[in-house]
Write an enzyme that holds these catalytic residues in place. Sequence first.
Site, mmCIF file in Angstrom:
data_model
loop_
_atom_site.group_PDB
_atom_site.id
_atom_site.type_symbol
_atom_site.label_atom_id
_atom_site.label_comp_id
_atom_site.label_asym_id
_atom_site.label_seq_id
_atom_site.Cartn_x
_atom_site.Cartn_y
_atom_site.Cartn_z
ATOM 1 N N LYS A 1 46.992 53.099 -39.573
ATOM 2 C CA LYS A 1 47.020 51.672 -39.895
ATOM 3 C C LYS A 1 48.435 51.127 -39.959
ATOM 4 C CE LYS A 1 42.641 51.085 -42.375
ATOM 5 N NZ LYS A 1 42.004 50.588 -43.599
ATOM 6 N N LYS B 1 31.809 53.870 -29.974
ATOM 7 C CA LYS B 1 30.891 53.529 -31.070
ATOM 8 C C LYS B 1 30.886 52.022 -31.327
ATOM 9 C CE LYS B 1 33.527 53.528 -35.277
ATOM 10 N NZ LYS B 1 33.372 53.477 -36.681
ATOM 11 N N LYS C 1 33.274 46.788 -35.415
ATOM 12 C CA LYS C 1 33.593 45.356 -35.546
ATOM 13 C C LYS C 1 34.886 45.011 -34.817
ATOM 14 C CE LYS C 1 35.487 45.965 -40.192
ATOM 15 N NZ LYS C 1 34.974 47.319 -40.446
HETATM 16 P P1 ATP Z 1 36.104 49.401 -37.620
HETATM 17 O O1 ATP Z 1 35.794 48.308 -36.665
HETATM 18 O O2 ATP Z 1 37.292 49.115 -38.486
HETATM 19 O O3 ATP Z 1 36.114 50.761 -36.981
HETATM 20 P P2 ATP Z 1 33.451 49.798 -38.411
HETATM 21 O O4 ATP Z 1 32.715 48.652 -37.870
HETATM 22 O O5 ATP Z 1 33.421 51.079 -37.612
HETATM 23 O O6 ATP Z 1 34.917 49.401 -38.686
HETATM 24 P P3 ATP Z 1 33.542 50.813 -41.132
HETATM 25 O O7 ATP Z 1 33.803 49.757 -42.137
HETATM 26 O O8 ATP Z 1 34.630 51.736 -40.726
HETATM 27 O O9 ATP Z 1 32.874 50.099 -39.835
HETATM 28 O O10 ATP Z 1 32.328 51.725 -41.568
HETATM 29 C C1 ATP Z 1 31.386 51.436 -42.573
HETATM 30 C C2 ATP Z 1 30.321 52.504 -42.495
HETATM 31 O O11 ATP Z 1 29.516 52.339 -41.319
HETATM 32 C C3 ATP Z 1 30.869 53.931 -42.417
HETATM 33 O O12 ATP Z 1 30.104 54.778 -43.243
HETATM 34 C C4 ATP Z 1 30.702 54.318 -40.961
HETATM 35 O O13 ATP Z 1 30.524 55.710 -40.790
HETATM 36 C C5 ATP Z 1 29.462 53.533 -40.556
HETATM 37 N N1 ATP Z 1 29.504 53.175 -39.135
HETATM 38 C C6 ATP Z 1 30.383 52.328 -38.569
HETATM 39 N N2 ATP Z 1 30.131 52.187 -37.255
HETATM 40 C C7 ATP Z 1 29.061 52.971 -36.968
HETATM 41 C C8 ATP Z 1 28.300 53.243 -35.783
HETATM 42 N N3 ATP Z 1 28.599 52.682 -34.620
HETATM 43 N N4 ATP Z 1 27.265 54.088 -35.851
HETATM 44 C C9 ATP Z 1 26.942 54.655 -37.034
HETATM 45 N N5 ATP Z 1 27.608 54.442 -38.192
HETATM 46 C C10 ATP Z 1 28.652 53.611 -38.173
#
Ligand code: ATP
Length: 335
Positions: free
Chosen positions: A115, A198, A201
């Site tokens: 980060k 994956k 957001k």
């Molecule tokens: P970023 O965009 O910053 O990577 P994110 O959308 O991946 O964020 P986080 O806030 O990092 O979401 O994750 C919140 C929770 O959702 C975590 O427990 C993470 O493992 C789960 N998660 C996030 N994206 C996925 C996905 N595509 N499939 C399954 N689980 C997910």
Amino acid sequence: MSAKPNLLSGMQPSASSLHLGNYLGALVNWVRMQEDFNAFYVIVDLHAITVPQDPNELRANTRRTAAQYIAAGIDPSKSALFVQSHVPAHAELAWVLNCITGFGEASRMTQFKDKSQKAGTDSASVGLFTYPILQAADILLYQPKAVPVGEDQRQHLELTRDLAERFNSRFGQTFTIPEAHILKETAKIYDLQNPTAKMSKSAADPKGLVNMMDDDATIAKKIKSAVTDTEGSIKSDWENKPGVSNLLSIHSSLSGESVISLEERFSGAGYGVLKAEVAEVVISAIGPIRDRANDLMSDQAELDRLLASGAEKAKTVANQTLAAVYDRVGFIKPE
Ligand code: ATP
Ligand code: LTN
């Protein structure tokens, strides 16, 4: 509360909507776990200001996040759902833990390295540096046995365990040593436009993610324009057919029908037919959650009241732990 073991997890109020990956990968498990555990779910607004934030957006996203969790099944009468800044013990314990964390130890946290590189090391804040120590405080205050998190949080959990053991051996038994409950990869959801990445957001193309707050027409449109392949057969093959495999996996996770049964049922059908049914399944799962979340947000006073009662439950436990910590490190009690 009950004799069930404690559990704690946290989520950042960093977006206006959760996406389908968050829901299937994390939230569904949280809802399930509240039956077997005395669960504490914290919306970590103190963590949200470790990177620059817009105050109005933070306020709105904190409430929207809470509304979506409740709408998806976190039951405020079973679990304590609360906002981190409402329980001052989080910041107070974090200070004590800061003082038993080595500078080198904190410098090894890979999430900070990632980060701060993104922010440019000069503009990264000291708050971002001590983020994992505040997270350790979130956890240790509630003496949880289990902490459900994604794989990316494993290192923060290890630090938490190290700090708990260090404190206990220096000052006497105070903290339960928590175990990471790493959520399985089975429900990992991929980007609809780029199905080898994956769903996230921070995706480049917003069409690739289904948001929990999307309206029905938007959901249908996104799923209908999901990237597939030119082969034309409906089977799960992550290597050669990631788009189709992802659609089958989304369907199966939400409907409960096995991928094998879906493959049989759709054998000979075109991708359009599969997409139409996946859209239906997603809309019928997410639509009611979105509508409940919107209802909750339309009554802000009631939502704030639910969060206040969550904070009261949390404080009872957190303040007890903090009092023990203050005593053990040698602070005198105020008169
Ligand atoms: P970023 O965009 O910053 O990577 P994110 O959308 O991946 O964020 P986080 O806030 O990092 O979401 O994750 C919140 C929770 O959702 C975590 O427990 C993470 O493992 C789960 N998660 C996030 N994206 C996925 C996905 N595509 N499939 C399954 N689980 C997910
Ligand atoms: N760092 C976590 C969010 C988080 C958390 C916690 C998770 C903050 N405090 C305590 C579990 C327990 C994240 O980014 N997912």
